[in-house]
Every structure is written in structure tokens, then in C-alpha cells.
Motif scaffolding. Structure first.
Motif, PDB file in Angstrom:
ATOM      1  N   ASN A 176      40.034  49.226  30.656  1.00 12.29           N
ATOM      2  CA  ASN A 176      40.793  50.089  31.563  1.00 12.29           C
ATOM      3  C   ASN A 176      41.137  51.428  30.923  1.00 12.29           C
ATOM      4  O   ASN A 176      41.307  52.432  31.613  1.00 12.29           O
ATOM      5  CB  ASN A 176      42.080  49.382  32.002  1.00 12.29           C
TER       6      ASN A 176
ATOM      7  N   PRO B  50      33.011  41.240  41.696  1.00 12.10           N
ATOM      8  CA  PRO B  50      33.758  41.783  42.845  1.00 12.10           C
ATOM      9  C   PRO B  50      35.262  41.848  42.618  1.00 12.10           C
ATOM     10  O   PRO B  50      35.940  42.733  43.149  1.00 12.10           O
ATOM     11  CB  PRO B  50      33.412  40.808  43.976  1.00 12.10           C
ATOM     12  N   ALA B  51      35.785  40.951  41.806  1.00 11.60           N
ATOM     13  CA  ALA B  51      37.227  40.915  41.566  1.00 11.60           C
ATOM     14  C   ALA B  51      37.730  42.139  40.817  1.00 11.60           C
ATOM     15  O   ALA B  51      38.923  42.432  40.826  1.00 11.60           O
ATOM     16  CB  ALA B  51      37.591  39.651  40.780  1.00 11.60           C
ATOM     17  N   ASP B  52      36.826  42.889  40.186  1.00  4.33           N
ATOM     18  CA  ASP B  52      37.226  44.033  39.354  1.00  4.33           C
ATOM     19  C   ASP B  52      37.074  45.378  40.048  1.00  4.33           C
ATOM     20  O   ASP B  52      37.252  46.421  39.414  1.00  4.33           O
ATOM     21  CB  ASP B  52      36.406  44.047  38.065  1.00  4.33           C
ATOM     22  N   LEU B  53      36.761  45.367  41.341  1.00  7.73           N
ATOM     23  CA  LEU B  53      36.415  46.620  42.012  1.00  7.73           C
ATOM     24  C   LEU B  53      37.594  47.327  42.675  1.00  7.73           C
ATOM     25  O   LEU B  53      37.417  48.399  43.239  1.00  7.73           O
ATOM     26  CB  LEU B  53      35.331  46.367  43.074  1.00  7.73           C
ATOM     27  N   GLU B  54      38.753  46.758  42.617  1.00  7.22           N
ATOM     28  CA  GLU B  54      39.899  47.360  43.293  1.00  7.22           C
ATOM     29  C   GLU B  54      40.452  48.525  42.462  1.00  7.22           C
ATOM     30  O   GLU B  54      40.821  48.356  41.308  1.00  7.22           O
ATOM     31  CB  GLU B  54      40.989  46.308  43.514  1.00  7.22           C
ATOM     32  N   GLY B  55      40.497  49.705  43.087  1.00  7.06           N
ATOM     33  CA  GLY B  55      41.096  50.866  42.434  1.00  7.06           C
ATOM     34  C   GLY B  55      40.234  51.464  41.345  1.00  7.06           C
ATOM     35  O   GLY B  55      39.102  51.067  41.109  1.00  7.06           O
ATOM     36  N   ASN B  56      40.749  52.470  40.686  1.00  9.26           N
ATOM     37  CA  ASN B  56      40.147  53.138  39.521  1.00  9.26           C
ATOM     38  C   ASN B  56      38.855  53.891  39.818  1.00  9.26           C
ATOM     39  O   ASN B  56      38.232  54.445  38.918  1.00  9.26           O
ATOM     40  CB  ASN B  56      39.873  52.130  38.395  1.00  9.26           C
TER      41      ASN B  56
ATOM     42  N   ASN C 145      25.177  46.733  46.198  1.00  8.53           N
ATOM     43  CA  ASN C 145      26.575  46.406  46.469  1.00  8.53           C
ATOM     44  C   ASN C 145      26.892  44.969  46.060  1.00  8.53           C
ATOM     45  O   ASN C 145      25.988  44.163  45.811  1.00  8.53           O
ATOM     46  CB  ASN C 145      26.896  46.610  47.948  1.00  8.53           C
TER      47      ASN C 145
ATOM     48  N   GLU D 250      32.156  40.853  49.237  1.00  8.24           N
ATOM     49  CA  GLU D 250      33.608  40.915  49.178  1.00  8.24           C
ATOM     50  C   GLU D 250      34.138  39.725  48.401  1.00  8.24           C
ATOM     51  O   GLU D 250      33.610  38.609  48.501  1.00  8.24           O
ATOM     52  CB  GLU D 250      34.205  40.911  50.584  1.00  8.24           C
ATOM     53  N   ASN D 251      35.169  39.982  47.616  1.00 10.12           N
ATOM     54  CA  ASN D 251      35.741  38.931  46.774  1.00 10.12           C
ATOM     55  C   ASN D 251      36.450  37.872  47.625  1.00 10.12           C
ATOM     56  O   ASN D 251      37.133  38.196  48.577  1.00 10.12           O
ATOM     57  CB  ASN D 251      36.732  39.550  45.791  1.00 10.12           C
TER      58      ASN D 251
END
Length: 344
Positions: free
Chosen positions: A133, A147-153, A340, A343-344
Motif C-alpha cells: 500500500n 478481486p478482494a484487493d481492487l477497492e480504492g487506491n 477484468n 466481482e468479489n
């Protein structure tokens, strides 16, 4: 035909485990890169300078959400030499770092100045390597495979890829032919699951080759499984997979991203037995080709799967998940098919 990357240059840094760096360099040259400069490295033996440094590392690891803090200390030990080597390289068109968490933020700052575009791919989950991060925002494009790591940033999705530079005549070996093949690192739970799967396959009369890798001798007495300290290269593993009808894939605890074994199977039309439930959501999933093992699986389900013919994967999907499309997408160059994640 002029390739997208003909006349282009790239600096690449990857893990050296199982010589996977050699495979990636071969793939880069195969898609047209004239100049490939490598900054991969192996860690040297590390010893804490004093009790204070050891105590700080302990606190970071156990209370500061930095389970691999020692890794950064080890990098700091060799960083001056690596920066000197980096400064001797010419400026390039691109930088590609795989597992950027193993490099320090200060090194990445120097690296960025060497290229027009700097991208990174983290092929391990954030839960295992949260320190990554700290460097995400330093890159022009940053990718995760879970997929669990794609939120934000502002991060982007991508899978692993199929190597495309290896020809069938390079991979075929009559002495490696087997019905089923597995290779992976030893963990007690993984060995137990592998044992259950192999015992069912053995009852069905299948020939089996497996490799459980560990630095120390380990054993699962219930299923008579033992580890090996004789690590083989990524290329050797790929040859073993190519010469098997079925490849076993056991998901690593902590992420749901897909392993290289899956994409090799796509390229070479192999069947897969996997514990990764996430694979059901991908566009290449086919029940004839992929068996998702669970606690409810029984030998009759497995037999029906093995008896069914393989459904050849379409050229479109083979192209989509092949390295040439992968590198075009990651570097955002030329015409490519976006990759792609479900979705998680």
C-alpha cells in the motif's frame, strides 16, 4: 509485421523464485522488446544490527501490520549497490515491477526517473503483503490479481497469463507423461487436501506425479506424502504440466487470484482440478475442463469429469490470456483485450 514493442526498451524486476524471471524475460523478447534490462535480485543473508532493530522489527511484524518488515530491512542492506547498478542503465520506455513490495519506496523513486511509464503488478494478496500500500501511488498503473484487493487506491485488475514463447516441441517429453500432475509449496492443510484428491484419483487408476516443495523434510503420513528439497524451475514445471492430462491447482490461503497453472491449462487445453471456487466466475470456466473440488466432492463426480472430453478453449480466450495481450494491456499500448476480474 511490425510488433507493438519493436525498438522499445524495458527495465523489469521480478521474483527469482524457480527462475520465473527468466520466463518473463523470454516472453518480453518474444513480443518484440529489443532491450530488456533486469533488476531482479536475490536476498543476501541478513543479521540484525542490534537488539533495538530486532525489537522494532518484532513490533512492526506483530503489531504494526507489517508481517514482512524484515524484508525491507534486508533490501536496505543491498539498496546502495542496486541503485548504483540502476544508475548505470540507460533511460527506457517502460518499467515493469512484479511484487513491488520487495523494493523500498526510495528505490522506486529512483527507478521512476529512468522510464516514460512505470507499472507494477502485485500477484500476492494484500492480506499477505499489506506493505505494498505504501508504494501504489508511485506507479502510473498498478495491478492486482485478487478481486478482494481492487477497492480504492485507483488500482486495476489483471490475471496471471499464459506463456506464449514456448513451442510444443520444446515442452513435449515422453518421459514426463502422466495422467495427473501437481506442484506447490508444502503447507499442512494443503498437503491434507492434496492427499484426499490423490487418493481418489489413485482409486480411479490414474498415474500421478506430484511435487511438494519445502526446505525441510515434511511428511503427511495419512496419505503417504513427502516433500522434496529439489526445487525445479518454472520452465521444468511447465513441461511437467504440458505432459499431463490433468493439472491440480490448490488455492493459497489468503487470496482467490488464479495461479499460472490455470493459464497454462487454457493454452494447452488441459483439464484442471482446483480448490479455487472463484474460478466459477471467469469467462473461460467450462465444467468439462475444470473441476472445483470441495468437501462435498465424491469419486463419482470426479470420474464423470475425467471421462468427459476436453472442450477446446477458443482462440479469443487463448489470445486474451496470453502474454502478448497481457503486456499490451498492462502497459496500455497497442490494441488489446482488457482483462477484468469477476466481482468479489
Amino acid at each position: 509485421m511490425i510488433k507493438t514493442f519493436q525498438g522499445k526498451s524495458i527495465i523489469v524486476g521480478t521474483p527469482k523464485d524457480f527462475e520465473i524471471n527468466k520466463m518473463i524475460i523470454k516472453e518480453l523478447r518474444n513480443v518484440g522488446f529489443d532491450s530488456v534490462f533486469e533488476i531482479s535480485f536475490k536476498y543476501q543473508k541478513f543479521k540484525y544490527k542490534n537488539l533495538w532493530q530486532h525489537a522494532k522489527s518484532f513490533c512492526k511484524k506483530n503489531f504494526g501490520n507489517r508481517p514482512h518488515y524484515k524484508q525491507l530491512l534486508r533490501f536496505e542492506q543491498i539498496e546502495p549497490d542496486l541503485i548504483q547498478q540502476l544508475n548505470e542503465l540507460p533511460d527506457v520506455d517502460y518499467v515493469l515491477l512484479i511484487r513491488p513490495d520487495v523494493y523500498s519506496p526510495s528505490y522506486i523513486d529512483v527507478l521512476k526517473k529512468k522510464s516514460k511509464k512505470c507499472v507494477a503488478y502485485q500477484w500476492d494478496g494484500l492480506k499477505r503483503f499489506p506493505a505494498v500500500n505504501d508504494v501504489i501511488q508511485k506507479f502510473d498503473r498498478f495491478f492486482f490479481f485478487d478481486p478482494a484487493d481492487l477497492e480504492g487506491n485507483g488500482v486495476l485488475p489483471v490475471t496471471n497469463f499464459s506463456p506464449i514463447s514456448y513451442r510444443p516441441e520444446e515442452l513435449f517429453d515422453s518421459e514426463r507423461i502422466t495422467d495427473v500432475y501437481f506442484s506447490g509449496s508444502y503447507f499442512p492443510k494443503r498437503a491434507a487436501v492434496l492427499g484426499k484428491i490423490l487418493s481418489q484419483l489413485f482409486k480411479l487408476g490414474k498415474s500421478i506425479k506430484y511435487r511438494l516443495n519445502a526446505w525441510k523434510l515434511r511428511e503427511n503420513k495419512k496419505y503417504n506424502l513427502t516433500t522434496t528439497r529439489e526445487f525445479i524451475t518454472f520452465e521444468e514445471n511447465m513441461k511437467n504440466s504440458y505432459n499431463a492430462d490433468v493439472v491440480i491447482d490448490l488455492v493459497f490461503t489468503g487470496h482467490s487470484g488464479l495461479s499460472f497453472r490455470i493459464f497454462e491449462a487454457i493454452r494447452f487445453d488441459k483439464k484442471v482440478i482446483t480448490t479455487n471456487q472463484a474460478i466459477l466466475k471467469y469467462d473461460f470456466y467450462d465444467a468439462n475442463n475444470i473441476f472445483v473440488w470441495s468437501k462435498k466432492s465424491d469419486i463419482q463426480d470426479l470420474k464423470r469429469f475425467l471421462d468427459a472430453p476436453v472442450n477446446p478453449i477458443s482462440d479469443f480466450l487463448k489470445t486474451k490470456y496470453g502474454f502478448e495481450n497481457w503486456i499490451k494491456y498492462v502497459l496500455d499500448e497497442g490494441e488489446y483485450i482488457s482483462i477484468n476480474l469477476p466481482e468479489n
